[in-house]
Design a protein around this motif. Sequence first.
Motif, PDB file in Angstrom:
ATOM      1  N   VAL A  20      23.313  -8.426 -19.024  1.00 15.98           N
ATOM      2  CA  VAL A  20      22.903  -9.929 -18.969  1.00 15.98           C
ATOM      3  C   VAL A  20      21.693  -9.859 -19.805  1.00 15.98           C
ATOM      4  O   VAL A  20      20.608  -9.103 -19.335  1.00 15.98           O
ATOM      5  N   GLY A  21      21.528 -10.503 -20.881  1.00 17.06           N
ATOM      6  CA  GLY A  21      20.136 -10.592 -21.749  1.00 17.06           C
ATOM      7  C   GLY A  21      19.276 -11.210 -20.916  1.00 17.06           C
ATOM      8  O   GLY A  21      19.159 -12.192 -20.284  1.00 17.06           O
ATOM      9  N   ALA A  22      17.749 -10.578 -21.075  1.00 16.33           N
ATOM     10  CA  ALA A  22      16.610 -11.059 -20.278  1.00 16.33           C
ATOM     11  C   ALA A  22      15.745 -10.540 -21.191  1.00 16.33           C
ATOM     12  O   ALA A  22      15.657  -9.879 -22.362  1.00 16.33           O
ATOM     13  N   ILE A  23      14.267 -10.755 -20.979  1.00 11.10           N
ATOM     14  CA  ILE A  23      13.222 -10.551 -21.534  1.00 11.10           C
ATOM     15  C   ILE A  23      12.882  -9.168 -21.639  1.00 11.10           C
ATOM     16  O   ILE A  23      13.440  -8.207 -20.714  1.00 11.10           O
ATOM     17  N   SER A  24      12.266  -8.578 -22.796  1.00  2.00           N
ATOM     18  CA  SER A  24      12.253  -7.108 -23.084  1.00  2.00           C
ATOM     19  C   SER A  24      11.645  -6.290 -21.759  1.00  2.00           C
ATOM     20  O   SER A  24      10.742  -6.786 -21.342  1.00  2.00           O
ATOM     21  N   SER A  25      12.228  -5.336 -21.394  1.00  2.00           N
ATOM     22  CA  SER A  25      11.961  -4.828 -20.403  1.00  2.00           C
ATOM     23  C   SER A  25      10.415  -4.052 -20.750  1.00  2.00           C
ATOM     24  O   SER A  25       9.638  -3.811 -19.764  1.00  2.00           O
ATOM     25  N   LEU A  26      10.388  -3.718 -21.804  1.00  2.00           N
ATOM     26  CA  LEU A  26       9.095  -2.982 -22.077  1.00  2.00           C
ATOM     27  C   LEU A  26       7.868  -4.016 -22.166  1.00  2.00           C
ATOM     28  O   LEU A  26       6.694  -3.737 -21.586  1.00  2.00           O
ATOM     29  N   VAL A  27       8.002  -5.295 -22.760  1.00  2.00           N
ATOM     30  CA  VAL A  27       7.094  -6.320 -22.461  1.00  2.00           C
ATOM     31  C   VAL A  27       6.508  -6.293 -21.115  1.00  2.00           C
ATOM     32  O   VAL A  27       5.658  -6.715 -20.822  1.00  2.00           O
ATOM     33  N   ALA A  28       7.887  -6.781 -20.346  1.00  2.00           N
ATOM     34  CA  ALA A  28       7.706  -7.133 -18.975  1.00  2.00           C
ATOM     35  C   ALA A  28       7.114  -5.823 -18.235  1.00  2.00           C
ATOM     36  O   ALA A  28       6.102  -6.295 -17.522  1.00  2.00           O
ATOM     37  N   SER A  29       7.533  -4.794 -18.387  1.00  2.00           N
ATOM     38  CA  SER A  29       6.714  -3.565 -17.859  1.00  2.00           C
ATOM     39  C   SER A  29       5.232  -3.621 -18.010  1.00  2.00           C
ATOM     40  O   SER A  29       4.204  -3.354 -17.324  1.00  2.00           O
ATOM     41  N   TYR A  30       4.712  -3.867 -19.435  1.00  2.00           N
ATOM     42  CA  TYR A  30       3.292  -3.953 -19.702  1.00  2.00           C
ATOM     43  C   TYR A  30       2.752  -5.060 -19.019  1.00  2.00           C
ATOM     44  O   TYR A  30       1.390  -4.748 -18.461  1.00  2.00           O
ATOM     45  N   ILE A  31       3.104  -6.189 -19.181  1.00  2.00           N
ATOM     46  CA  ILE A  31       2.344  -7.381 -18.646  1.00  2.00           C
ATOM     47  C   ILE A  31       2.382  -7.204 -17.021  1.00  2.00           C
ATOM     48  O   ILE A  31       1.351  -7.545 -16.602  1.00  2.00           O
ATOM     49  N   ILE A  32       3.475  -6.675 -16.104  1.00  2.00           N
ATOM     50  CA  ILE A  32       3.380  -6.886 -14.979  1.00  2.00           C
ATOM     51  C   ILE A  32       2.285  -5.749 -14.596  1.00  2.00           C
ATOM     52  O   ILE A  32       1.532  -5.795 -13.440  1.00  2.00           O
ATOM     53  N   GLN A  33       2.466  -4.547 -15.018  1.00  2.00           N
ATOM     54  CA  GLN A  33       1.281  -3.561 -14.685  1.00  2.00           C
ATOM     55  C   GLN A  33       0.095  -3.891 -14.850  1.00  2.00           C
ATOM     56  O   GLN A  33      -1.038  -3.545 -14.239  1.00  2.00           O
ATOM     57  N   ARG A  34      -0.376  -4.749 -16.202  1.00  2.00           N
ATOM     58  CA  ARG A  34      -1.648  -5.274 -16.423  1.00  2.00           C
ATOM     59  C   ARG A  34      -2.122  -6.162 -15.314  1.00  2.00           C
ATOM     60  O   ARG A  34      -3.284  -6.084 -15.009  1.00  2.00           O
ATOM     61  N   GLU A  35      -1.103  -7.149 -15.050  1.00  2.00           N
ATOM     62  CA  GLU A  35      -1.494  -8.093 -14.008  1.00  2.00           C
ATOM     63  C   GLU A  35      -1.650  -7.723 -12.681  1.00  2.00           C
ATOM     64  O   GLU A  35      -2.443  -8.394 -11.894  1.00  2.00           O
ATOM     65  N   THR A  36      -1.108  -6.810 -12.249  1.00  2.00           N
ATOM     66  CA  THR A  36      -0.803  -6.307 -10.766  1.00  2.00           C
ATOM     67  C   THR A  36      -1.515  -4.817 -10.508  1.00  2.00           C
ATOM     68  O   THR A  36      -1.790  -4.778  -9.399  1.00  2.00           O
ATOM     69  N   GLY A  37      -1.597  -4.262 -11.377  1.00  2.00           N
ATOM     70  CA  GLY A  37      -2.090  -2.866 -11.116  1.00  2.00           C
ATOM     71  C   GLY A  37      -1.249  -1.713 -10.670  1.00  2.00           C
ATOM     72  O   GLY A  37      -1.281  -0.677 -10.207  1.00  2.00           O
ATOM     73  N   LEU A  38       0.159  -2.364 -10.256  1.00  2.00           N
ATOM     74  CA  LEU A  38       1.293  -1.640  -9.889  1.00  2.00           C
ATOM     75  C   LEU A  38       2.038  -0.788 -11.042  1.00  2.00           C
ATOM     76  O   LEU A  38       2.356  -1.468 -11.927  1.00  2.00           O
ATOM     77  N   GLU A  39       1.882   0.407 -10.714  1.00  2.00           N
ATOM     78  CA  GLU A  39       2.598   1.360 -11.893  1.00  2.00           C
ATOM     79  C   GLU A  39       4.414   0.999 -12.181  1.00  2.00           C
ATOM     80  O   GLU A  39       4.766   0.689 -11.131  1.00  2.00           O
ATOM     81  N   GLY A  61       0.699  -1.115  -0.064  1.00  2.00           N
ATOM     82  CA  GLY A  61       0.109   0.142  -0.040  1.00  2.00           C
ATOM     83  C   GLY A  61       0.939   1.240  -0.168  1.00  2.00           C
ATOM     84  O   GLY A  61       0.219   2.259   0.022  1.00  2.00           O
ATOM     85  N   ARG A  62       1.946   1.133   0.157  1.00  2.00           N
ATOM     86  CA  ARG A  62       2.945   2.283   0.047  1.00  2.00           C
ATOM     87  C   ARG A  62       4.042   2.388  -1.125  1.00  2.00           C
ATOM     88  O   ARG A  62       4.699   3.289  -1.257  1.00  2.00           O
ATOM     89  N   VAL A  63       4.281   1.305  -1.933  1.00  2.00           N
ATOM     90  CA  VAL A  63       5.005   1.312  -3.003  1.00  2.00           C
ATOM     91  C   VAL A  63       4.286   1.709  -4.081  1.00  2.00           C
ATOM     92  O   VAL A  63       3.500   1.137  -4.680  1.00  2.00           O
ATOM     93  N   VAL A  64       4.831   2.956  -4.843  1.00  2.00           N
ATOM     94  CA  VAL A  64       3.920   3.799  -5.701  1.00  2.00           C
ATOM     95  C   VAL A  64       4.245   3.109  -7.019  1.00  2.00           C
ATOM     96  O   VAL A  64       3.256   3.255  -7.930  1.00  2.00           O
ATOM     97  N   ALA A  65       5.425   2.934  -7.269  1.00  2.00           N
ATOM     98  CA  ALA A  65       5.886   2.213  -8.658  1.00  2.00           C
ATOM     99  C   ALA A  65       7.010   1.279  -8.326  1.00  2.00           C
ATOM    100  O   ALA A  65       7.785   1.256  -7.573  1.00  2.00           O
ATOM    101  N   ALA A  66       7.182   0.581  -9.501  1.00  2.00           N
ATOM    102  CA  ALA A  66       8.571  -0.517  -9.300  1.00  2.00           C
ATOM    103  C   ALA A  66       9.196  -0.255 -10.697  1.00  2.00           C
ATOM    104  O   ALA A  66       8.651  -0.280 -11.718  1.00  2.00           O
TER     105      ALA A  66
END
Length: 311
Positions: free
Chosen positions: A59-78, A45-50
């Motif tokens: 180190v190569g990882a999944i696209s941060s753009l794709v991950a940002s969109y999916i995580i925001q969509r699934e959790t509602g956390l900005e 209730g106090r973390v406003v964004a991540a």
Amino acid sequence: MVQAFSDLMKNILDGRFVYTGELEPHKSIDLSEVISWAKTLKETGRVVAANVTDNPKSVGAISSLVASYIIQRETGLEMIYQLRCSDRNRLALVSDLLGAAALGIRNVLALTGDHTRQGDMPTAMPVYDLDGTQLVDLIHRMVYEGKDIDGNEIHGPRPQFNIGAAANPNFKPLEVEVLKIERKAEVGAEFFQTQVVFDVNVALDFLDAVKHIDAAFLIGIFPPRSYGQAEYFAKHVPGVQVPAEFLENLKKISEIPDRKERRKKIDEYNIEYFSDFIRAVRKKAPCRGIHIMAVGYPEVVGPLIESVEGM
């Protein structure tokens, strides 16, 4: 004048002391673990964004753009979408930024990025068409002028981002780092998130040095899950000073044989240590929040904030 496009910036402009978290997706298409971490942060209730990291340490990882969109969509956390220049030229940066805006991302942290030699594919060619400061300038022009960095018009609505940049309180000489921060602020950086700081005196000196800069500063902390993590920062992360007393106390706790008891004591120690740290730095005017980089350790974030805020 800064416009608030994101909840993060709305909170900052409203004078609230903010907390942000950090999420590090893996080299995988499975985001379930990262989504669970984000839900834990949201439940405080106090973390406003991540932040969602972009190929950290090259180190190569999944696209941060794709991950940002999916995580925001699934959790509602900005989300705070991290974007680094080391892997993209200005064409790719503009493309990704337009895509991020279309997907509802409202914060971008502009980074130069580590050299590809440091990562897990060291023969990869680095790009560096722009650096972090120029990327801030590009984003600012897109948002406030509706143009790219070469003056080409963006058709239709302008992207709406609040613009973040990185700062390093550990850099020596600090005056050189302050000059870089001043330049980033001049071209449009609205908030700064800092490199990890363990020594509160380093953070306090830094805040004194940047108090003339018109931007919000969020000091970065890293509550370690183990003595090994803290020792890694002390030995292998240039410039980061880990107080000897902090290391010694964590080492003693790490020797507790019972795993459950050891885990409990580490949590308690992190909460005690970083609560005092946060109470000290928040007294300095340019400090508008704390960036808690407890990657894979989100369960400590809620109790830590509760200890500070007295919830």
